[in-house]
Design an enzyme around this catalytic site. Structure first.
Site, short mmCIF file in Angstrom:
data_model
loop_
_atom_site.label_atom_id
_atom_site.label_comp_id
_atom_site.label_asym_id
_atom_site.label_seq_id
_atom_site.Cartn_x
_atom_site.Cartn_y
_atom_site.Cartn_z
N HIS A 153 -145.78 -73.56 7.97
CA HIS A 153 -146.55 -72.40 8.47
C HIS A 153 -145.82 -71.12 8.07
O HIS A 153 -146.43 -70.19 7.48
CB HIS A 153 -146.67 -72.47 10.00
CG HIS A 153 -147.18 -71.20 10.63
ND1 HIS A 153 -148.47 -70.75 10.44
CD2 HIS A 153 -146.58 -70.28 11.42
CE1 HIS A 153 -148.64 -69.61 11.12
NE2 HIS A 153 -147.50 -69.30 11.71
N THR A 211 -137.67 -45.35 10.61
CA THR A 211 -138.85 -46.12 10.22
C THR A 211 -139.85 -46.17 11.38
O THR A 211 -141.04 -45.96 11.20
CB THR A 211 -138.42 -47.57 9.87
OG1 THR A 211 -137.52 -47.99 10.90
CG2 THR A 211 -137.76 -47.63 8.54
N SER A 246 -142.78 -65.38 -9.79
CA SER A 246 -144.08 -64.69 -9.78
C SER A 246 -143.95 -63.31 -9.13
O SER A 246 -144.44 -62.30 -9.65
CB SER A 246 -145.08 -65.54 -8.98
OG SER A 246 -146.19 -64.76 -8.63
N SER A 247 -143.22 -63.22 -8.00
CA SER A 247 -143.05 -61.92 -7.33
C SER A 247 -142.27 -60.96 -8.21
O SER A 247 -142.62 -59.77 -8.31
CB SER A 247 -142.29 -62.12 -6.00
OG SER A 247 -143.07 -62.85 -5.11
N HIS A 294 -128.04 -58.70 11.95
CA HIS A 294 -128.56 -58.68 13.34
C HIS A 294 -129.39 -59.93 13.60
O HIS A 294 -129.80 -60.21 14.72
CB HIS A 294 -129.36 -57.40 13.63
CG HIS A 294 -130.56 -57.20 12.75
ND1 HIS A 294 -130.90 -55.99 12.21
CD2 HIS A 294 -131.51 -58.06 12.32
CE1 HIS A 294 -131.99 -56.11 11.48
NE2 HIS A 294 -132.39 -57.38 11.53
N HIS A 295 -129.58 -60.75 12.56
CA HIS A 295 -130.21 -62.07 12.76
C HIS A 295 -129.16 -63.10 13.14
O HIS A 295 -129.48 -64.26 13.34
CB HIS A 295 -130.90 -62.53 11.47
CG HIS A 295 -132.00 -61.61 11.01
ND1 HIS A 295 -133.30 -61.72 11.45
CD2 HIS A 295 -132.00 -60.54 10.18
CE1 HIS A 295 -134.05 -60.78 10.88
NE2 HIS A 295 -133.28 -60.04 10.11
N GLU A 318 -136.77 -58.36 2.77
CA GLU A 318 -138.05 -59.06 2.59
C GLU A 318 -139.05 -58.62 3.67
O GLU A 318 -140.22 -58.37 3.39
CB GLU A 318 -137.82 -60.58 2.66
CG GLU A 318 -139.06 -61.43 2.87
CD GLU A 318 -139.97 -61.51 1.64
OE1 GLU A 318 -139.51 -61.11 0.55
OE2 GLU A 318 -141.13 -61.92 1.79
N HIS A 329 -133.82 -59.55 5.30
CA HIS A 329 -134.26 -58.32 5.96
C HIS A 329 -135.02 -57.38 5.02
O HIS A 329 -136.11 -56.92 5.37
CB HIS A 329 -133.12 -57.59 6.67
CG HIS A 329 -133.68 -56.63 7.69
ND1 HIS A 329 -134.20 -57.07 8.89
CD2 HIS A 329 -133.89 -55.31 7.63
CE1 HIS A 329 -134.68 -56.04 9.55
NE2 HIS A 329 -134.53 -54.95 8.81
N SER A 373 -151.66 -45.24 5.92
CA SER A 373 -151.54 -43.80 5.64
C SER A 373 -152.69 -43.33 4.76
O SER A 373 -152.93 -42.12 4.65
CB SER A 373 -150.21 -43.50 4.94
OG SER A 373 -149.14 -43.98 5.71
N ASP A 402 -155.24 -49.99 -17.01
CA ASP A 402 -154.94 -51.34 -16.51
C ASP A 402 -153.45 -51.35 -16.18
O ASP A 402 -152.77 -50.33 -16.26
CB ASP A 402 -155.27 -52.39 -17.60
CG ASP A 402 -155.48 -53.77 -16.95
OD1 ASP A 402 -154.58 -54.20 -16.19
OD2 ASP A 402 -156.51 -54.40 -17.18
N ARG A 430 -136.93 -71.55 20.41
CA ARG A 430 -137.89 -71.61 19.30
C ARG A 430 -137.97 -73.03 18.76
O ARG A 430 -137.05 -73.85 18.94
CB ARG A 430 -137.38 -70.73 18.13
CG ARG A 430 -137.83 -69.31 18.17
CD ARG A 430 -137.18 -68.56 17.01
NE ARG A 430 -137.90 -68.78 15.75
CZ ARG A 430 -137.58 -68.14 14.63
NH1 ARG A 430 -136.55 -67.32 14.63
NH2 ARG A 430 -138.26 -68.33 13.52
N TRP A 439 -138.54 -71.99 8.17
CA TRP A 439 -138.77 -71.24 6.94
C TRP A 439 -137.49 -70.52 6.51
O TRP A 439 -137.38 -70.08 5.36
CB TRP A 439 -139.93 -70.24 7.10
CG TRP A 439 -139.56 -68.92 7.67
CD1 TRP A 439 -139.42 -68.60 8.99
CD2 TRP A 439 -139.26 -67.69 6.94
NE1 TRP A 439 -139.06 -67.28 9.13
CE2 TRP A 439 -138.96 -66.70 7.90
CE3 TRP A 439 -139.24 -67.36 5.59
CZ2 TRP A 439 -138.62 -65.39 7.53
CZ3 TRP A 439 -138.89 -66.06 5.23
CH2 TRP A 439 -138.60 -65.10 6.20
N TYR A 478 -139.14 -55.81 5.09
CA TYR A 478 -139.63 -54.45 4.75
C TYR A 478 -140.63 -54.54 3.60
O TYR A 478 -141.60 -53.79 3.55
CB TYR A 478 -138.45 -53.54 4.37
CG TYR A 478 -137.76 -53.02 5.60
CD1 TYR A 478 -136.53 -53.52 6.00
CD2 TYR A 478 -138.35 -52.04 6.40
CE1 TYR A 478 -135.90 -53.07 7.15
CE2 TYR A 478 -137.75 -51.57 7.55
CZ TYR A 478 -136.52 -52.10 7.92
OH TYR A 478 -135.92 -51.66 9.07
N LYS A 501 -142.30 -43.22 12.12
CA LYS A 501 -143.48 -42.92 11.27
C LYS A 501 -144.77 -43.11 12.07
O LYS A 501 -145.81 -42.53 11.76
CB LYS A 501 -143.49 -43.83 10.04
CG LYS A 501 -142.33 -43.56 9.11
CD LYS A 501 -142.23 -42.07 8.76
CE LYS A 501 -140.79 -41.59 8.79
NZ LYS A 501 -140.60 -40.38 9.61
#
Lengths: 57, 543, 200, 372
Positions: B90, B342, B183-184, B316-317, B269, B267, B282, B119, B464, B155, B271, B345
């Site tokens: 998931h 952040t 790919s990314s 912080h994880h 990621e 982290h 926006s 293009d 969890r 994950w 963002y 905003k």
């Protein structure tokens, strides 16, 4: 140079004037902003690390 | 694939791209081959969005299995090993298969249109980076059928559970992550090259819309961070198959090193998954508030700062893994420092609404829900930043509630808002108003019914990733599961709205939304396959 | 390909090429950086004592006198990871030492298996800020050792707590975990595979 | 102005209802140690700050949405920048957070000071149970899930502490500083008891420490908080905090029991004695992988019932139980079970479920093998 540093500080803080933005984008070069940004990030790291070491004592 | 409605009178040269009538160019292939070989940014954008929607439903099914098992205490449906595979898949499918490709799809569609480019800079690379995704995710999904089952280590695939104690299919999991990562990366290179080099003459970097700017920053983050993921995954491969011990204490390695490397990627990621959402919201809120975005410059500078600051807060994880006191303090302070620019905003969007002239079309509904619910996720994020309190929050459902609030009503609602906002441009029809409102309200109720109780079950002590829980958490999980089924079912409405919109609906003019001012609204709706063949002259709006 | 490439102007085409090459360079750089983080992590750990890592190279004795004013308890815990027939014993479970005073403690490695095998003892120190100040003069940490079947070997650990050990640290725990060394002679892991193999 | 009042009243009533809800079982426990109280107050402080900011922010937002509706002919103003406002609303949250950082740092420093402990306990996480060693007291035992598997499968009604009960709780004294040392034999686990506000990962090959000084006697329950595989949800923690004298007597009894069990090593155990003790140990420790009927679930966990290779090779059976298998889920039980338990469980495995190899293993043989 001082302009660039001020702009990067503004970026870290998250607030900037429209007029400064136009000047930065017109005159400034991206590479300069990026390098100054990285250096100031390292400075921030050292600063916060110092605060942490002092706080831990 | 996309449905082809009955032929309609269509202006001579224009041909709708998003599955509308493909007016046959003499040498253009049609049918499946057209989609396989397309190098057109509009068609590839559509492919990404369809792929993302499919993955969203597959990941959603896995979430339904998880919620069905957690409906009541006791093991009714699945065995714990399979439950762990469901939670892991998931997470992987939603992060790498649904949210990221959706944003890449929106970027493929809208970035060229918003900067007046014909293009993407590298069309063939664009095709290749899309078609890597079905390969990667077919491989990932096939691990579920392999002996020993699919990945069951979350994950975040922490070592040594993902290396020494992992099922034999882990090597295929690693290969699929490599392919998705490539790919990314190729997508990011393509977007940077397009934004930096193919802007319409007269449009300087400072005139770019915020969606394009946030995507540029996201692309830089992708370039910096995906190789680190590739590195970690390669180290895992070597630990499993070639007898090295990067993360194996027996051979001199260190499982905590894995966590440092993973979250150094992890982290930025998150963002990557939220900055494009900032860009979309926006664009939408000013359009429907009929008022220019408040503090445009601050938004640009804050997102630029995130590109660097997001690399300073990864641990912080890991507040409970056994970091020394100085490291915990450093990461707590850094997390607090960068949470403010952040989070703040959100005030920009709200001030844009203040003394505006607001109407509530579907895109605006989703954007407003994004602002409200993403802020709740931001607040729980602030609470998690307090390290001592994190000793009680970490790895509980409080964290699950936090990241689902910033991802589901955050990234996913922003994607849906973007789709509703640009559907008129893609298909030439407005989305069905009534159905969209049903989809919105059911989704908002479903999201809150699912994830708000998780705050309390987490605080009350529910860890969890557990298939079964003690009796005091029963009511929270009952409500969460009901909410999850409601939210899952209501997404079928979204499919209905999109399909109906492609096939028909109220005709949309080029300027589909009255106050929208970006470049894409100057091309006809539906946007022809080839736009801005000759770069438009861009006249700077009165900034 | 099917649709002709849009005709890019010459300078945007070169701009694209420049951007692509810079991105590729950044990618290779970041990939190498990910792998460079591994040795960097070890250096960082030794410098800050992160995660109880201990410098494994023997260090010379520091002769700047013994701090008689303070006594620090050093606890020893020996554990055996799975897959190795060995037993690691320690002469005394706990010693009280003055910072700066070199101390020796005897450890016994005992191979109870029916055949020779390779193993090593992996150290870890807690609290982590003490690990920088635990100087190992002679130590078997991480050394791969071969013990014949039934062999028993006495190896001393000589260590010294440096004088600048933080004052709030008065108990230091040193844990050794025995792990088999893969790849050397067939260690326990190999021959039990057949026991499990038959059942699959 | 009227709508503002309505909105504030609504916000306050919402906050009130949350406060009531928070009281019983919905919020982070206040806990029974000074530290858990500090953490609880930090949590509630940052929570109320967020609620306050939320009420203001959403107040302005919903007010704007309601007041400036296009349908009501609202005309859009033309301001789009005000640096002072932006600086203010960025500075205020920053100052609030810096304000929060000071007590948070103090609490964190308290949490990291595990010095001068009266008692040291080594907590070892294993795949799917916890082992407690009282350092220097040679009292050590394993704490397994106490909830019968039938309840989990739904064949029986749920017990009162379903999934939060163990066969042997960790017993600690009240008002004394207890220092925990955490490590693991296989994967990363995380020892967490909400009422004590202690959560620490146990990382294989490394040692972490944490401490607690419990103020009130009682039974405090927690669970493993880091995904560690199949039975991650089935390795709970129960801490029984006793008065100091009661704890001392308990410790003395346990020490006596341990040595008494030790004397039992050199006497000859009858077959049925071994089988009965073996079944006890098997149910507590081995069932989670090899199942009650010894069928296991291959390939991960091999079957023991009808396992001819196992029955033919008695030595390798002993080696596997004593030294475990490196790189697989089979832990080394040498340091987890005492010789009596190891001998009994091997005898049980060799004679139960129709294996009846007829041979038995004596504790003395295991003890001799462990010490030679």
């Amino acid at each position: 140079m001082w302009e660039v540093v001020k702009s990067v500080l503004a970026a870290f803080f998250g607030v900037q004037k429209e007029q400064r933005r136009c000047e930065d984008f017109q005159h400034g070069r991206a590479a300069v902003f990026i390098t100054v940004g990285l250096l100031m990030a390292m400075l921030l790291v050292v600063l916060v690390a110092l605060v942490a070491v002092v706080a831990a004592r | 694939m996309a449905t082809n409605p009955a032929p309609k009178p269509v202006p001579q040269h224009a041909s709708t791209a998003a599955g509308g009538l493909a007016e046959a160019h003499p040498e253009r292939p049609s049918g499946l081959l057209r989609w396989l070989l397309t190098t057109n940014h509009k068609e590839i954008g559509t492919l990404y969005l369809i792929f993302s929607l499919t993955m969203f439903f597959i990941g959603g099914v896995f979430a339904m299995v998880v919620r069905a098992e957690l409906f009541q205490p006791g093991l009714q449906l699945v065995q714990p090993e399979f439950f762990n595979q469901m939670t892991t898949m998931h997470g992987l499918i939603m992060v790498f298969g649904a949210v990221m490709p959706a944003f890449v799809g929106l970027a493929n569609w809208m970035v060229p249109l918003q900067i007046g480019a014909p293009d993407m800079a590298l069309p063939r690379l664009n095709n290749f980076s899309f078609w890597l995704l079905p390969v990667a995710f077919t491989l990932l999904l096939s691990t579920l059928l392999m002996p020993g089952g699919g990945p069951n280590f979350g994950w975040t695939f922490y070592a040594p559970l993902s290396t020494t104690y992992a099922p034999p299919s882990t090597t295929f999991f690693i290969l699929s992550l490599h392919i998705a990562g490539i790919s990314s990366i190729l997508g990011a290179i393509n977007i940077i090259a397009t934004i930096l080099n193919l802007r319409a003459p007269g449009m300087r970097m400072m005139d770019m819309p915020l969606f394009v700017w946030t995507w540029l920053i996201t692309a830089f983050l992708l370039i910096a961070v995906m190789p680190v993921l590739a590195g970690v995954v390669t180290m895992m491969l070597m630990d499993i198959n070639f007898g090295t011990s990067f993360f194996n204490a027996a051979g001199g390695g260190d499982p905590v090193l894995f966590q440092h490397l993973f979250w150094f990627f992890g982290h930025p990621e998150v963002y990557i998954m939220i900055l494009p959402a900032f860009g979309i919201v926006s664009a939408i809120i000013p359009t429907f508030a009929r008022k220019r975005l408040f503090g445009y410059a601050s938004m640009v500078y804050a997102t630029a700062a995130i590109a660097i600051l997001s690399f300073l807060v990864w641990a912080h994880h890991m507040f409970v893994v056994g970091l020394p006191l100085v490291a915990e303090l450093f990461f707590m302070y850094c997390t607090m420092l960068i949470a403010v620019p952040t989070g703040v905003k959100v005030f920009n969007w709200i001030t844009t609404l203040f003394r505006g002239s607001i109407s509530f079309e579907p895109p605006m509904l989703f954007a407003l829900a994004f602002v409200v619910l993403f802020t709740i996720g931001g607040f729980s994020g602030l609470m998690l930043a307090i390290a001592p309190a994190d000793f009680q929050y970490h790895d509980t459902y409080f964290v699950v509630a936090h990241f689902h609030y910033v991802l589901v009503p955050g990234a996913v609602f922003a994607i849906m808002a973007g789709v509703y906002y640009w559907l008129p441009k893609w298909t030439g029809h407005y989305p069905h108003e009534r159905l969209a409102q049903w989809h919105f309200w059911l989704s908002v109720v479903g999201v809150n019914l699912t994830f708000f109780p998780m705050h309390f079950s987490g605080l009350a002590g529910m860890p969890r990733r557990i298939p079964d829980y003690a009796l005091q958490f029963a009511d929270f999980n009952l409500v969460s599961s009901l909410g999850a089924f409601l939210f899952g079912a209501s997404q079928l409405l979204f499919v209905a709205v999109v399909v109906l919109c492609v096939r028909g609906g109220r005709q949309a003019p080029a300027q589909a939304w009255e106050h929208a001012e970006d470049l894409e609204w100057s091309v006809p709706s539906p946007a022809p396959l080839h736009t801005f063949e000759t770069p438009p002259t861009f006249e700077r709006p009165a900034h | 390909m099917t649709t002709p490439d849009p005709q890019l102007s010459r300078e945007s085409r070169s701009g694209v090429r420049r951007t692509v090459w810079r991105s590729v360079a950044a990618l290779v750089g970041m990939f190498a950086f990910a792998f460079a983080l591994v040795p960097l992590y070890d250096v960082f750990c030794q410098v800050t004592g992160l995660n109880g890592k201990v410098s494994n190279s023997a260090q010379a004795v520091m002769h700047d006198g013994v701090d008689q004013s303070r006594l620090v308890t050093v606890q020893f815990i020996t554990r055996s990871g799975s897959g190795l027939h060995w037993q690691l014993g320690v002469e005394t479970r706990q010693v009280r030492v003055h910072p700066g005073q070199p101390t020796e403690v005897g450890f016994t490695f005992d191979n109870q298996g029916s055949e020779a095998s390779w193993g090593r003892a992996v150290p870890s120190v807690s609290p982590s800020q003490a690990s920088q100040h635990l100087r190992k003069i002679s130590c078997f940490c991480f050394d791969e050792q071969r013990l014949a079947a039934g062999e028993r070997r006495e190896i001393p650990l000589v260590f010294q707590l440096s004088r600048d050990l933080p004052s709030d640290v008065n108990t230091v725990t040193l844990v050794y975990t025995l792990y088999p060394v893969e790849g050397r002679e067939a260690s326990q892991q190999a021959n039990t595979r057949s026991l499990q193999g038959e059942e699959a | 102005m009227r709508t503002l009042l309505v909105w504030l009243a609504g916000g306050l009533s919402l906050a009130g209802s949350i406060q009531v809800a928070m009281a019983n079982g919905w919020n982070m426990p206040v806990g029974v140690t000074e530290l858990s109280g500090n953490i609880h107050s930090l949590h509630m402080t940052i929570f109320w700050i967020c609620v306050a900011i939320g009420v203001v922010v959403f107040g302005v937002m919903f007010y704007s949405l309601f007041r400036y509706r296009h349908a009501k002919g609202a005309k859009a103003a033309n301001f789009h920048e005000n640096i002072v406002v932006e600086v203010v609303w960025t500075a205020i949250p920053l100052l609030i957070l810096i304000g929060m950082a000071v007590p948070a740092t103090a609490t964190l420093k308290q949490m990291y000071d595990a010095s001068e402990a009266d008692l040291d306990i080594l907590v070892t996480g294993q795949q799917w149970r916890w082992r407690y060693d009282y350092l220097g007291e040679d009292v050590a035992f394993t704490s397994n899930l106490g909830t019968p598997r039938a309840q989990i499968r739904g064949e029986e009604a749920f017990g009162e502490n379903y999934l939060l009960e163990v066969d042997e709780p960790l017993v600690v004294p009240v008002n004394r500083k207890v220092r925990f040392l955490f490590t693991s034999d296989d994967v990363i686990h995380s020892w967490w008891v909400p009422d004590l506000a202690v959560k620490q990962d146990s990382v294989p090959g490394f040692i972490n420490e944490n401490w607690v000084r419990i103020d009130e006697p009682g039974v405090y329950r927690g669970q493993c908080a880091e995904l560690c595989g199949k039975d991650h949800a089935f390795m709970p923690i129960v801490v029984h905090a006793m008065e100091e004298e009661a704890f001392d007597t308990w410790l003395a009894d346990r020490r006596a029991a341990a040595s008494q069990e030790a004397q039992g090593i050199d006497r000859e155990w009858a077959m049925d004695e071994l089988m009965e003790r073996g079944e006890q140990v098997y149910t507590a420790v081995c069932v989670s992988c090899h199942q009650e009927d010894g069928s296991g679930n291959p390939p991960a966990f091999p079957a023991l019932a009808g396992n001819q290779a196992l029955l033919d090779d008695r030595d390798r059976h002993i080696d596997t139980v004593v030294d475990g298998v490196s790189g697989a889920a089979m832990p080394a039980f040498r340091s987890t079970l005492n010789p009596v338990e190891i001998a009994a469980v091997i005898t049980y495995e060799r004679n139960a479920w129709g294996n009846d190899s007829g041979d038995s293993v004596q504790p003395s043989e295991i003890a001799e093998r462990l010490s030679d």
